[in-house]
Design a protein around this motif. Structure first.
Motif, PDB file in Angstrom:
ATOM      1  N   PHE A 238      -5.219 104.259  63.019  1.00 15.99           N
ATOM      2  CA  PHE A 238      -4.848 102.683  62.423  1.00 15.99           C
ATOM      3  C   PHE A 238      -3.717 103.809  61.456  1.00 15.99           C
ATOM      4  O   PHE A 238      -3.121 103.487  60.540  1.00 15.99           O
ATOM      5  CB  PHE A 238      -6.269 103.554  61.216  1.00 15.99           C
ATOM      6  CG  PHE A 238      -7.030 102.643  61.477  1.00 15.99           C
ATOM      7  CD1 PHE A 238      -7.881 101.643  61.029  1.00 15.99           C
ATOM      8  CD2 PHE A 238      -8.233 103.048  63.023  1.00 15.99           C
ATOM      9  CE1 PHE A 238      -9.088 100.713  61.818  1.00 15.99           C
ATOM     10  CE2 PHE A 238      -9.627 102.606  62.716  1.00 15.99           C
ATOM     11  CZ  PHE A 238      -9.755 100.994  62.653  1.00 15.99           C
ATOM     12  N   LYS A 240       0.200 105.230  60.734  1.00 18.75           N
ATOM     13  CA  LYS A 240       1.052 104.526  61.392  1.00 18.75           C
ATOM     14  C   LYS A 240       1.689 105.823  62.194  1.00 18.75           C
ATOM     15  O   LYS A 240       2.050 107.058  61.992  1.00 18.75           O
ATOM     16  CB  LYS A 240       2.258 103.894  60.522  1.00 18.75           C
ATOM     17  CG  LYS A 240       3.208 102.888  60.939  1.00 18.75           C
ATOM     18  CD  LYS A 240       3.991 103.087  60.033  1.00 18.75           C
ATOM     19  CE  LYS A 240       5.385 101.716  60.608  1.00 18.75           C
ATOM     20  NZ  LYS A 240       6.473 101.756  59.266  1.00 18.75           N
TER      21      LYS A 240
ATOM     22  N   VAL B  69      -7.498 107.636  55.053  1.00 16.02           N
ATOM     23  CA  VAL B  69      -8.248 107.816  56.858  1.00 16.02           C
ATOM     24  C   VAL B  69      -7.090 109.042  56.849  1.00 16.02           C
ATOM     25  O   VAL B  69      -8.130 110.043  58.217  1.00 16.02           O
ATOM     26  CB  VAL B  69      -7.312 106.016  57.247  1.00 16.02           C
ATOM     27  CG1 VAL B  69      -7.919 106.725  59.132  1.00 16.02           C
ATOM     28  CG2 VAL B  69      -7.662 104.864  57.222  1.00 16.02           C
ATOM     29  N   LYS B  70      -6.339 109.293  56.739  1.00 16.93           N
ATOM     30  CA  LYS B  70      -5.709 110.692  57.068  1.00 16.93           C
ATOM     31  C   LYS B  70      -6.271 111.935  57.067  1.00 16.93           C
ATOM     32  O   LYS B  70      -6.427 112.216  57.753  1.00 16.93           O
ATOM     33  CB  LYS B  70      -4.191 110.687  56.927  1.00 16.93           C
ATOM     34  CG  LYS B  70      -3.272 110.192  57.439  1.00 16.93           C
ATOM     35  CD  LYS B  70      -2.094 109.839  57.442  1.00 16.93           C
ATOM     36  CE  LYS B  70      -0.519 109.508  58.187  1.00 16.93           C
ATOM     37  NZ  LYS B  70       0.658 109.354  57.072  1.00 16.93           N
ATOM     38  N   ILE B  73      -8.930 111.719  58.991  1.00 15.57           N
ATOM     39  CA  ILE B  73      -9.250 112.492  59.841  1.00 15.57           C
ATOM     40  C   ILE B  73      -8.498 113.665  60.461  1.00 15.57           C
ATOM     41  O   ILE B  73      -9.101 115.244  61.072  1.00 15.57           O
ATOM     42  CB  ILE B  73      -7.665 111.692  60.616  1.00 15.57           C
ATOM     43  CG1 ILE B  73      -8.352 110.262  61.577  1.00 15.57           C
ATOM     44  CG2 ILE B  73      -7.445 112.587  62.044  1.00 15.57           C
ATOM     45  CD1 ILE B  73      -6.899 109.997  61.708  1.00 15.57           C
ATOM     46  N   LYS B 143     -12.389  97.315  54.371  1.00 22.01           N
ATOM     47  CA  LYS B 143     -13.023  96.091  54.818  1.00 22.01           C
ATOM     48  C   LYS B 143     -13.957  95.171  53.410  1.00 22.01           C
ATOM     49  O   LYS B 143     -14.935  96.249  53.396  1.00 22.01           O
ATOM     50  CB  LYS B 143     -13.491  96.428  55.962  1.00 22.01           C
ATOM     51  CG  LYS B 143     -11.785  96.615  57.068  1.00 22.01           C
ATOM     52  CD  LYS B 143     -12.777  96.328  58.893  1.00 22.01           C
ATOM     53  CE  LYS B 143     -11.299  96.939  58.968  1.00 22.01           C
ATOM     54  NZ  LYS B 143     -11.597  97.394  60.904  1.00 22.01           N
ATOM     55  N   ILE B 634     -12.958  93.183  71.377  1.00 21.94           N
ATOM     56  CA  ILE B 634     -12.824  94.193  70.629  1.00 21.94           C
ATOM     57  C   ILE B 634     -11.186  94.124  70.090  1.00 21.94           C
ATOM     58  O   ILE B 634     -10.217  95.171  71.097  1.00 21.94           O
ATOM     59  CB  ILE B 634     -13.205  95.882  71.274  1.00 21.94           C
ATOM     60  CG1 ILE B 634     -14.699  96.221  71.848  1.00 21.94           C
ATOM     61  CG2 ILE B 634     -13.152  96.850  70.425  1.00 21.94           C
ATOM     62  CD1 ILE B 634     -14.748  96.961  72.627  1.00 21.94           C
ATOM     63  N   LEU B 635     -11.563  94.062  68.692  1.00 25.39           N
ATOM     64  CA  LEU B 635     -10.215  93.834  68.107  1.00 25.39           C
ATOM     65  C   LEU B 635      -9.190  95.057  68.094  1.00 25.39           C
ATOM     66  O   LEU B 635      -9.959  96.055  67.341  1.00 25.39           O
ATOM     67  CB  LEU B 635     -10.964  93.199  66.713  1.00 25.39           C
ATOM     68  CG  LEU B 635     -11.666  91.427  66.750  1.00 25.39           C
ATOM     69  CD1 LEU B 635     -12.013  91.213  65.458  1.00 25.39           C
ATOM     70  CD2 LEU B 635     -10.560  90.804  67.044  1.00 25.39           C
ATOM     71  N   LEU B 636      -8.293  94.928  67.649  1.00 26.95           N
ATOM     72  CA  LEU B 636      -7.781  95.688  67.498  1.00 26.95           C
ATOM     73  C   LEU B 636      -7.051  95.894  65.706  1.00 26.95           C
ATOM     74  O   LEU B 636      -7.048  94.910  65.257  1.00 26.95           O
ATOM     75  CB  LEU B 636      -5.624  95.349  68.445  1.00 26.95           C
ATOM     76  CG  LEU B 636      -6.057  95.466  69.698  1.00 26.95           C
ATOM     77  CD1 LEU B 636      -4.419  95.209  70.284  1.00 26.95           C
ATOM     78  CD2 LEU B 636      -5.943  96.779  70.022  1.00 26.95           C
ATOM     79  N   PRO B 637      -7.006  96.597  65.680  1.00 33.03           N
ATOM     80  CA  PRO B 637      -7.185  97.184  64.593  1.00 33.03           C
ATOM     81  C   PRO B 637      -5.577  96.761  62.876  1.00 33.03           C
ATOM     82  O   PRO B 637      -5.255  96.521  63.890  1.00 33.03           O
ATOM     83  CB  PRO B 637      -6.982  98.534  63.995  1.00 33.03           C
ATOM     84  CG  PRO B 637      -6.660  98.644  65.318  1.00 33.03           C
ATOM     85  CD  PRO B 637      -7.298  98.793  66.515  1.00 33.03           C
ATOM     86  N   VAL B 639      -5.315  97.261  60.156  1.00 30.39           N
ATOM     87  CA  VAL B 639      -4.608  97.624  58.890  1.00 30.39           C
ATOM     88  C   VAL B 639      -3.736  99.122  59.284  1.00 30.39           C
ATOM     89  O   VAL B 639      -4.885  99.438  60.117  1.00 30.39           O
ATOM     90  CB  VAL B 639      -5.874  98.345  58.582  1.00 30.39           C
ATOM     91  CG1 VAL B 639      -5.004  98.450  56.800  1.00 30.39           C
ATOM     92  CG2 VAL B 639      -6.948  97.112  57.521  1.00 30.39           C
ATOM     93  N   ILE B 640      -2.427  99.428  59.223  1.00 30.71           N
ATOM     94  CA  ILE B 640      -1.957 100.326  59.969  1.00 30.71           C
ATOM     95  C   ILE B 640      -2.041 100.884  58.732  1.00 30.71           C
ATOM     96  O   ILE B 640      -1.056 100.480  58.278  1.00 30.71           O
ATOM     97  CB  ILE B 640      -1.198 100.790  61.140  1.00 30.71           C
ATOM     98  CG1 ILE B 640      -1.698  99.914  62.117  1.00 30.71           C
ATOM     99  CG2 ILE B 640      -0.318 101.155  61.366  1.00 30.71           C
ATOM    100  CD1 ILE B 640      -0.408  99.514  63.482  1.00 30.71           C
ATOM    101  N   GLU B 641      -2.121 102.671  58.465  1.00 25.28           N
ATOM    102  CA  GLU B 641      -1.821 103.381  57.238  1.00 25.28           C
ATOM    103  C   GLU B 641      -0.526 104.363  57.584  1.00 25.28           C
ATOM    104  O   GLU B 641      -0.053 104.046  58.685  1.00 25.28           O
ATOM    105  CB  GLU B 641      -3.036 104.502  57.228  1.00 25.28           C
ATOM    106  CG  GLU B 641      -2.333 104.843  56.101  1.00 25.28           C
ATOM    107  CD  GLU B 641      -3.894 105.961  55.391  1.00 25.28           C
ATOM    108  OE1 GLU B 641      -3.609 107.052  55.077  1.00 25.28           O
ATOM    109  OE2 GLU B 641      -4.671 105.470  56.105  1.00 25.28           O
ATOM    110  N   GLU B 642       0.597 103.827  56.421  1.00 22.25           N
ATOM    111  CA  GLU B 642       1.716 104.520  56.612  1.00 22.25           C
ATOM    112  C   GLU B 642       1.445 105.844  56.996  1.00 22.25           C
ATOM    113  O   GLU B 642       1.305 106.412  56.339  1.00 22.25           O
ATOM    114  CB  GLU B 642       2.691 104.016  55.150  1.00 22.25           C
ATOM    115  CG  GLU B 642       2.908 102.629  54.963  1.00 22.25           C
ATOM    116  CD  GLU B 642       4.753 102.274  55.655  1.00 22.25           C
ATOM    117  OE1 GLU B 642       5.613 102.825  55.229  1.00 22.25           O
ATOM    118  OE2 GLU B 642       3.915 101.406  56.108  1.00 22.25           O
TER     119      GLU B 642
END
Lengths: 279, 642
Positions: A238, A240, B69-70, B73, B143, B634-637, B639-642
């Motif tokens: 998720f 980048k 998300v970062k 993680i 979501k 299984i869908l690829l995500p 949303v990609i966080e910068e």
């Protein structure tokens, strides 16, 4: 002594070992000299090995009336079986035969290790394993382990062939795209679901056996660590700039964690107190 | 909005962890000991309200991180890292342990940051709390809750619910232990902290009785085991296990030897078969039978061994001689005679035998012999440095003798033993006097003696009144006091053969006969399973033994009864994997004592959070199913966080 031990092993073990070895050579040969070998040949050989492997497990289960997934030796045979099984499914869906080299190589190594770790005698089921949860817990975990091994292979292949390319028609890889990244992700997704289920069942079983669903036992900790590493992998996608090579390292680290969970826990400093070590 | 980076996330989390760690140190060193609750509350307030104010003004920043998300993680990574650390650094050890392995500096660091109790310390659990918040805000902001994302929601909230359940269990849960003996009733449990029993107790509010405890075993199985010596160590490694029914010739690798299991006797017994070898009177044997109350017993007398058979109930004896021996016949006794000490004294070529008694004095030429002590069952107590007799049975008769040479004015004290080879003779005064000690056994006297002469096949009957010689006829029976004696056979030279066989097919006394071969050399060994003594080969390089399989325990089962207000509420067999549940407490079979079959160790757990945890498990499980079956592909995500 090892030869004597091998000679005393069950015929099905010897046959599955032999056919895994043959299938490894055949898969390897298929990629070295592609035109020489008909395409169904490697699949057939690993399927025969898989059939003997199945026969060995069914035979032990039927003879001893106890599931043959209790000792290190038995789980090695079972792990071999699940890897072949998951690989055959993946080959059926994707036609990605190159993984077969590694799947069969894994089986050969795993069975050689099994010869060294063979049970001197068949064991009786100890009291701790006499639970309803025992069989589903172990089977689900090994399905996860097998899938995660294959994702480990595709992750390494991805690092070797990182470019996402459209392949020409009739290419020997029989793929439309060369995209190991996406394979890795999909296989990990599959494996992770089983890994999570195994973890949950382990918690349910631990509550029934020891009174605690979680006890910070080294094996439990490493199964959590494994789960967290794959969780990190899945979430890094998720972020980048982290999808691709950087997350592939986590896919590889994840399988290292799997191996530590499976085998390494016996040698950890904290292992003496573990309730989980193999006999 | 600000961009969150990994570096910042790690930094913030580590600083927060340091702060929490500091709180724990202060709490442990200063606050824990304060008895006054008000003071504790005041201190708590002084920390809590400034923090709350700080969080209030920083709320936007905080939410930025909790949504990221970062940041999540980073939390995963830290939790993973410290979980790994905890498996390498053995937990819950005393300070000395860490000092020994980590050195002075690092052991102090480890204690300072509570690394000896990673999974219980404040900062690690603080990470788990932050994780719950992070999961929550990530889920609700990333979501929308709809059918497609149900699995996503279930997974994330499932984990929050599990952590919540764990928290509830941590605060209100109880862990305890009961050492129970059969028949015992208890209403209190020992509190267990950090896996160790404490002296604190908790009242259950009901009573538990251990009614029964049993260990179930699998059917016994025996194996022939081949061991190999571990070089440089004093132990053996089990190499191969053979079923006792296997009949293959087994070459032992790395050895000159082979072995084969020749026979297996589940219920071993040794019987003797006696047969005639020749007509020369080298080892004569007499076969006869005694019939009493309708049962016939066959008996054998080996002339070279026993000579006599005594039947005390019918008051007769049968003696077996090859030829007539007058001295033997003279010594037949009709009344019991006690044992006698006979001393054979010889000087030069003169020899004399005298019966001696304890405490008496005997003269022999210039010598005076005093018997100072008689020990029928001699032993030496090394601790008290004293000779003594273990019993009155003449098992090891010994005499303490003093000999005085009246001419030379010399005295000697000696020990002499009747049954110890080499010690039954003693030479004194430069071989001028030789003594030999014989102990004449106690003689049983009976009313009737039958003497059978092997050479002439004659029977002599001796009673106190009459001595008769009866010519033998095999079919004739001699009747004495309700016993009928028949003389059956005489072998001048008999041969004894041992035969091994199994009384039944039940493994009551299992044994195997093993042949060991090297070159032309062949040896046989009988190994008995209940008394495992191995065969050692090549100076102990290999060992073959016959043993019972060790993993025979199937289950440990305690029968527990629960009483409340003197009423029986429940009676359950508690075994491994099958606890007893009553009023929120669960009772687990946890321990046993191999030395005391009356003991059973029961572990007790009360965890009010466990159902919340199960709810979380179910949510996670359904979430996984949803992703696996409903989302299928299984869908690829997105949303990609910068």
């Amino acid at each position: 002594m090892t030869l004597l031990v091998f000679s005393r092993m069950h015929l099905f073990f010897k046959l599955s070992f032999l056919f895994y070895l043959i299938s490894f050579l055949v898969y390897l040969f298929l990629f070295l000299k592609r035109k020489w070998i008909p395409k169904y040949f490697p699949t057939l050989s690993i399927f025969i090995a898989f059939a003997f492997n199945t026969a060995l497990i069914v035979f032990s289960w039927a003879t001893y009336k106890q599931p043959p997934i209790r000792t290190l030796y038995e789980t090695l045979v079972f792990f071999t079986w699940t890897v072949a099984f998951i690989y055959l499914i993946i080959e059926l869906i994707t036609k990605l035969r190159i993984i077969g080299i590694f799947a069969s190589l894994f089986s050969v190594i795993s069975l050689i290790y099994a010869i060294f770790k063979v049970d001197v005698d068949r064991i009786n089921l100890p009291a701790a394993l006499q639970s309803f949860w025992f069989i589903p817990h172990v089977i689900i975990y090994f399905i996860a382990y097998a899938a995660l091994f294959l994702s480990f292979v595709t992750a390494i292949l991805y690092l070797k062939f990182p470019d996402k390319k459209k392949l020409p028609k009739g290419h020997w890889l029989e793929q439309e795209f060369l995209d190991f990244e996406s394979y890795t992700y999909k296989i990990i997704n599959f494996g992770f679901i089983f890994l999570s289920l195994g973890l949950l069942l382990g918690g349910v079983w631990a509550k029934e056996a020891w009174g605690d669903y979680w006890g910070w036992d080294p094996k439990e900790n490493w199964s959590l660590i494994t789960w967290l590493v794959y969780l990190i992998y899945l979430h890094l996608r998720f972020v980048k700039g982290w999808r691709g090579k950087r997350s592939a390292y986590f896919a590889i680290a994840g399988f290292v964690a799997v191996i530590i969970t499976y085998l390494g826990v016996n040698v950890l400093p904290s292992a003496q107190e573990s309730l989980h070590t193999y006999q | 909005m600000r961009r969150v980076t990994f570096k910042e996330s790690f930094l913030i989390l580590l600083i927060l962890a340091l702060f929490v760690n500091l709180c724990q140190i202060i709490y442990k060193s200063y606050i824990q000991t304060i008895q006054n609750r008000t003071i504790i509350l005041v201190i708590f307030g002084f920390v809590f309200f400034p923090l709350l104010t700080f969080f209030y003004f920083m709320r936007d920043e905080i939410f930025t991180y909790l949504k990221s998300v970062k940041f999540a993680i980073s939390l995963f990574m830290l939790i993973t890292f410290f979980t790994i650390l905890g498996t390498f650094l053995v937990q819950d050890q005393p300070f000395e342990f860490y000092q020994k392995y980590l050195g002075n500096f690092f052991s102090k660091i480890a204690i300072l940051f509570f690394l000896d109790t990673i999974y219980r310390n404040w900062w690690f659990n603080f990470f788990l709390i932050i994780l719950s918040f992070s999961l929550f805000f990530c889920t609700v902001t990333k979501k929308k809750l709809n059918w497609k994302e149900l699995g996503f929601y279930l997974n994330h909230f499932g984990i929050i619910v599990i952590l919540l359940g764990a928290l509830i269990g941590h605060i209100w849960g109880v862990k305890g232990y009961m050492d129970m003996f059969i028949g015992e009733t208890k209403n209190k449990i020992n509190i267990v902290e950090r896996g160790v029993k404490t002296n604190k107790f908790v009242n259950l509010g009901f009573e538990v009785e251990l009614v029964k405890f049993r260990i179930e075993e699998y059917n016994p199985e025996y194996r022939v085991l081949l061991y190999k010596h571990k070089p440089g160590k004093d132990t053996y490694k089990l190499a191969i296990s053979y079923k006792p029914e296997e009949r293959t010739l087994n070459k032992i690798p790395g050895s000159f030897h082979s072995f084969k299991i020749l026979d297996y006797y589940p219920d071993f017994e040794r019987i003797e078969i006696i047969s005639k070898k020749s007509e020369k009177p080298l080892n004569p044997v007499l076969k006869f039978s005694v019939e009493k109350n309708g049962t016939i017993n066959e008996k054998w007398i080996f002339l070279n061994e026993d000579k006599s058979y005594f039947d005390l109930s019918s008051n007769f004896a049968i003696h077996f001689l090859w030829e007539k021996d007058d001295e033997f016949l003279r010594n037949l006794s009709y009344e019991e005679q006690a044992g006698k000490n006979l001393l054979e004294i010889s000087q030069n070529s003169m020899k004399e035998e005298i019966y001696v008694e304890n405490g008496k004095e005997y003269k022999y030429g210039d010598f005076i012999i005093r018997i100072l002590g008689f020990y029928p069952d001699f032993t030496y107590d090394a601790e008290r440095k004293q000779a003594l007799s273990l019993s009155d049975e003449p098992k090891n008769p010994a005499l303490r003798i003093e000999i005085e040479d009246s001419k030379a004015k010399e005295t000697n004290r000696i020990w002499i033993f009747a049954k110890v080879g080499g010690f039954e003779r003693q030479s004194l005064f430069n071989n001028r006097l030789n003594l030999r000690y014989k102990y004449l056994e106690h003689k049983r006297g009976v009313k009737t003696h039958l003497v059978f002469l092997g050479k002439t096949k004659e029977i002599l009957r001796f009673g106190r009144e009459k001595n008769v010689s009866i010519p033998m006829k095999p079919e004739e029976k001699i009747e004495i006091d309700g016993s009928k004696i028949s003389f059956l056979d005489v072998y001048p030279e008999a041969e004894r053969k041992e035969i091994y066989r199994s009384k039944s097919s039940n493994p009551l006394n299992p044994a195997v006969l093993i042949g060991v071969y090297s070159g032309d050399n062949k040896e046989q060994y009988l190994l008995v399973g209940n008394n495992p003594e191995p065969i050692f080969l090549e100076n102990g390089k290999f060992a073959i033994s016959f043993e019972r399989k060790s993993d025979e325990i199937k289950d440990y089962v305690s029968t527990l009864k629960v009483y409340k207000n003197d009423k029986e509420m429940k009676s359950t067999e508690v075994e491994v994997n099958h606890p007893l549940k009553f009023e929120g407490y669960e009772f687990y079979q946890s321990n046993y004592d191999p030395k005391n079959p009356e003991y059973s160790g029961i572990q007790i757990v009360k965890d009010p959070g466990v159902n919340v945890v199960w709810l979380g498990f179910v949510m996670l499980f359904l979430g996984l199913l949803h992703i696996f079956f409903i989302k299928r592909r299984i869908l690829l995500p997105e949303v990609i966080e910068e």
